[in-house]
Design an enzyme around this catalytic site. Structure first.
Site, PDB file in Angstrom:
ATOM      1  N   GLY A  60       0.836  -1.197   0.000  1.00 13.02           N
ATOM      2  CA  GLY A  60       0.000   0.000   0.000  1.00 13.02           C
ATOM      3  C   GLY A  60       0.867   1.240   0.000  1.00 13.02           C
ATOM      4  CD  GLU A  62      -0.378   5.079   5.762  1.00  6.74           C
ATOM      5  OE1 GLU A  62       0.052   5.296   6.901  1.00  6.74           O
ATOM      6  OE2 GLU A  62      -1.577   4.937   5.489  1.00  6.74           O
ATOM      7  CB  VAL A  65       1.731  -7.142   4.116  1.00  4.99           C
ATOM      8  CG1 VAL A  65       1.593  -8.454   4.874  1.00  4.99           C
ATOM      9  CG2 VAL A  65       1.094  -5.999   4.915  1.00  4.99           C
ATOM     10  CE  LYS A  79       0.292  -2.458   8.009  1.00  3.76           C
ATOM     11  NZ  LYS A  79      -1.053  -2.257   8.598  1.00  3.76           N
ATOM     12  CB  ILE A 149      -5.071 -13.977   7.891  1.00  2.00           C
ATOM     13  CG1 ILE A 149      -4.866 -13.320   9.268  1.00  2.00           C
ATOM     14  CG2 ILE A 149      -6.522 -14.398   7.691  1.00  2.00           C
ATOM     15  CD1 ILE A 149      -5.179 -14.191  10.463  1.00  2.00           C
ATOM     16  CG  ASP A 189      -8.111   2.915   8.148  1.00  3.04           C
ATOM     17  OD1 ASP A 189      -8.862   3.559   7.370  1.00  3.04           O
ATOM     18  OD2 ASP A 189      -7.084   2.349   7.758  1.00  3.04           O
ATOM     19  CE1 TYR A 193     -11.200  -2.070  -1.236  1.00  2.33           C
ATOM     20  CE2 TYR A 193     -12.192  -0.219  -0.054  1.00  2.33           C
ATOM     21  CZ  TYR A 193     -12.024  -0.952  -1.218  1.00  2.33           C
ATOM     22  OH  TYR A 193     -12.681  -0.587  -2.355  1.00  2.33           O
ATOM     23  CG  ASN A 194      -8.293  -1.974   6.932  1.00  3.25           C
ATOM     24  OD1 ASN A 194      -7.414  -2.500   6.252  1.00  3.25           O
ATOM     25  ND2 ASN A 194      -8.325  -0.680   7.190  1.00  3.25           N
ATOM     26  CG  ASP A 206      -4.720  -1.492   8.322  1.00  6.58           C
ATOM     27  OD1 ASP A 206      -3.748  -1.070   8.972  1.00  6.58           O
ATOM     28  OD2 ASP A 206      -5.112  -0.968   7.256  1.00  6.58           O
TER      29      ASP A 206
HETATM   30  N1  LIG Z   1      -1.816 -10.978   8.924  1.00  2.00           N
HETATM   31  C1  LIG Z   1      -1.898 -10.993   7.590  1.00  2.00           C
HETATM   32  N2  LIG Z   1      -1.916 -12.160   6.909  1.00  2.00           N
HETATM   33  C2  LIG Z   1      -1.985 -12.169   5.555  1.00  2.00           C
HETATM   34  N3  LIG Z   1      -2.048 -11.068   4.798  1.00  2.00           N
HETATM   35  C3  LIG Z   1      -2.035  -9.880   5.406  1.00  2.00           C
HETATM   36  C4  LIG Z   1      -1.957  -9.770   6.825  1.00  2.00           C
HETATM   37  N4  LIG Z   1      -1.961  -8.456   7.152  1.00  2.00           N
HETATM   38  C5  LIG Z   1      -2.042  -7.783   5.999  1.00  2.00           C
HETATM   39  N5  LIG Z   1      -2.083  -8.612   4.937  1.00  2.00           N
HETATM   40  C6  LIG Z   1      -2.173  -8.236   3.503  1.00  2.00           C
HETATM   41  O1  LIG Z   1      -1.685  -6.930   3.327  1.00  2.00           O
HETATM   42  C7  LIG Z   1      -2.736  -6.036   2.923  1.00  2.00           C
HETATM   43  C8  LIG Z   1      -2.547  -4.683   3.584  1.00  2.00           C
HETATM   44  O2  LIG Z   1      -2.551  -4.823   4.999  1.00  2.00           O
HETATM   45  P1  LIG Z   1      -3.027  -3.652   5.950  1.00  2.00           P
HETATM   46  O3  LIG Z   1      -2.689  -4.043   7.340  1.00  2.00           O
HETATM   47  O4  LIG Z   1      -4.464  -3.310   5.662  1.00  2.00           O
HETATM   48  O5  LIG Z   1      -2.068  -2.471   5.473  1.00  2.00           O
HETATM   49  P2  LIG Z   1      -2.366  -0.943   5.080  1.00  2.00           P
HETATM   50  O6  LIG Z   1      -2.069  -0.193   6.345  1.00  2.00           O
HETATM   51  O7  LIG Z   1      -1.412  -0.684   3.981  1.00  2.00           O
HETATM   52  O8  LIG Z   1      -3.825  -0.812   4.688  1.00  2.00           O
HETATM   53  C9  LIG Z   1      -4.006  -6.762   3.295  1.00  2.00           C
HETATM   54  O9  LIG Z   1      -5.095  -6.364   2.489  1.00  2.00           O
HETATM   55  C10 LIG Z   1      -3.629  -8.206   3.045  1.00  2.00           C
HETATM   56  O10 LIG Z   1      -3.664  -8.516   1.671  1.00  2.00           O
HETATM   57 MG   LIG Z   2      -5.553  -1.611   5.350  1.00  2.00          MG
END
Ligand SMILES: Nc1ncnc2c1ncn2[C@@H]1O[C@H](COP(=O)(O)OP(=O)(O)O)[C@@H](O)[C@H]1O
Ligand SMILES: [Mg+2]
Length: 252
Positions: A60, A62, A65, A79, A149, A189, A193-194, A206
């Site tokens: 993304g 910021e 992952v 992350k 996950i 947030d 998407y989260n 997230d």
């Molecule tokens: N624990 C996890 N296991 C598997 N995939 C993950 C996990 N955390 C994040 N992701 C992947 O990374 C993407 C972005 O994670 P997220 O925490 O929402 O970051 P951002 O702050 O950039 O929105 C998720 O949509 C997913 O595809």
């Molecule tokens: Mg997110």
């Protein structure tokens, strides 16, 4: 860091460039594995919080992952926040009102480190309240390590990418309620998407922006979270209660 590991991270970095959709992201992406981040990865490995890093799962504005593994070979999600991200100002509001964090960070790197610590703590708090979140494993500087996950190396489906039904609706508002009542947190947030849906399991994640309910803007964030979800489900043809009645119920 062993030169082998370093080589590997740089290879992941090169390969992941092909995954990029947005050329504006190019510069900051290339800076993900700056020297300090390479050292932070090494520190997590020497603390045995991490065994290996493979490829990018998702990236993304910021953070990126990665798919990694523990020293026992268990899959992990790693992350990594971009320390060059310009999101510093926006982030501060979600830190300033939170009484868990005393002194305000004085630069954007510090703000990112604090953000990662906050995300880790929020995951712990949510999990203690019985909410399904990725189990937090470790954090260091701009890196958060957690349970993976779904099936690596693929990205798990978010609510935005799957069919949702009434049970998902009920689970969502139940989760927001438990988060508020038991964990004393507002996600801040929340959107389709989260939220993840993997097989029959639903997972909230997230959580870096989540604030304590004592935060001066907590109510405003809750209203936005609830509004986002009511709107999302309405688009998908699932209507039960409006934002106002949910807010009344969740905060009573
Ligand atoms: N624990 C996890 N296991 C598997 N995939 C993950 C996990 N955390 C994040 N992701 C992947 O990374 C993407 C972005 O994670 P997220 O925490 O929402 O970051 P951002 O702050 O950039 O929105 C998720 O949509 C997913 O595809
Ligand atoms: Mg997110």
């Amino acid at each position: 860091m062993s030169s082998k590991m370093k080589e590997k991270l740089l290879r992941i970095e090169r390969e992941s460039r092909y995954l990029r959709k947005d050329s504006d992201q190019r510069k900051s992406m290339e800076e993900v594995f700056d020297r300090a981040t390479l050292l932070a990865v090494e520190e997590l490995i020497s603390r045995k919080s991490l065994g290996d890093l493979f490829g990018v799962v998702n990236s993304g504005k910021e953070a990126r992952v990665y798919y990694g593994a523990s020293q026992n070979g268990e899959p992990l999600a790693v992350k990594i926040y971009l320390t060059s991200s310009a999101e510093f100002k926006r982030r501060m509001g979600y830190i300033a009102g939170d009484r868990r964090f005393g002194k305000l960070p004085s630069n954007s790197r510090e703000a990112i480190f604090l953000w990662v610590r906050k995300e880790f703590k929020n995951l712990q708090l949510a999990q203690s309240a019985g909410i399904r979140v990725p189990t937090p494993v470790a954090f260091y500087r701009n890196i958060l390590v957690m349970e993976y996950i779904g099936e690596p190396p693929g990205a798990p489906a978010t609510f935005a990418e799957t069919e949702v039904d009434e049970a998902d609706y009920d689970w969502t508002f139940d989760t927001v309620g438990t988060l508020h009542r038991k964990a004393k947190l507002v996600h801040a947030d929340l959107s389709e998407y989260n939220l993840l849906k993997v097989k029959e399991e639903r997972v909230l994640f997230d959580m870096g922006s989540a604030v304590l309910t004592s935060h001066p803007q907590a109510e405003e964030y809750l209203k936005r979270d609830v509004g986002n979800m009511v709107r999302f489900f309405r688009k998908r043809g699932i209507v039960k209660k409006d934002t106002e009645s949910w807010l009344g119920e969740l905060t009573s």
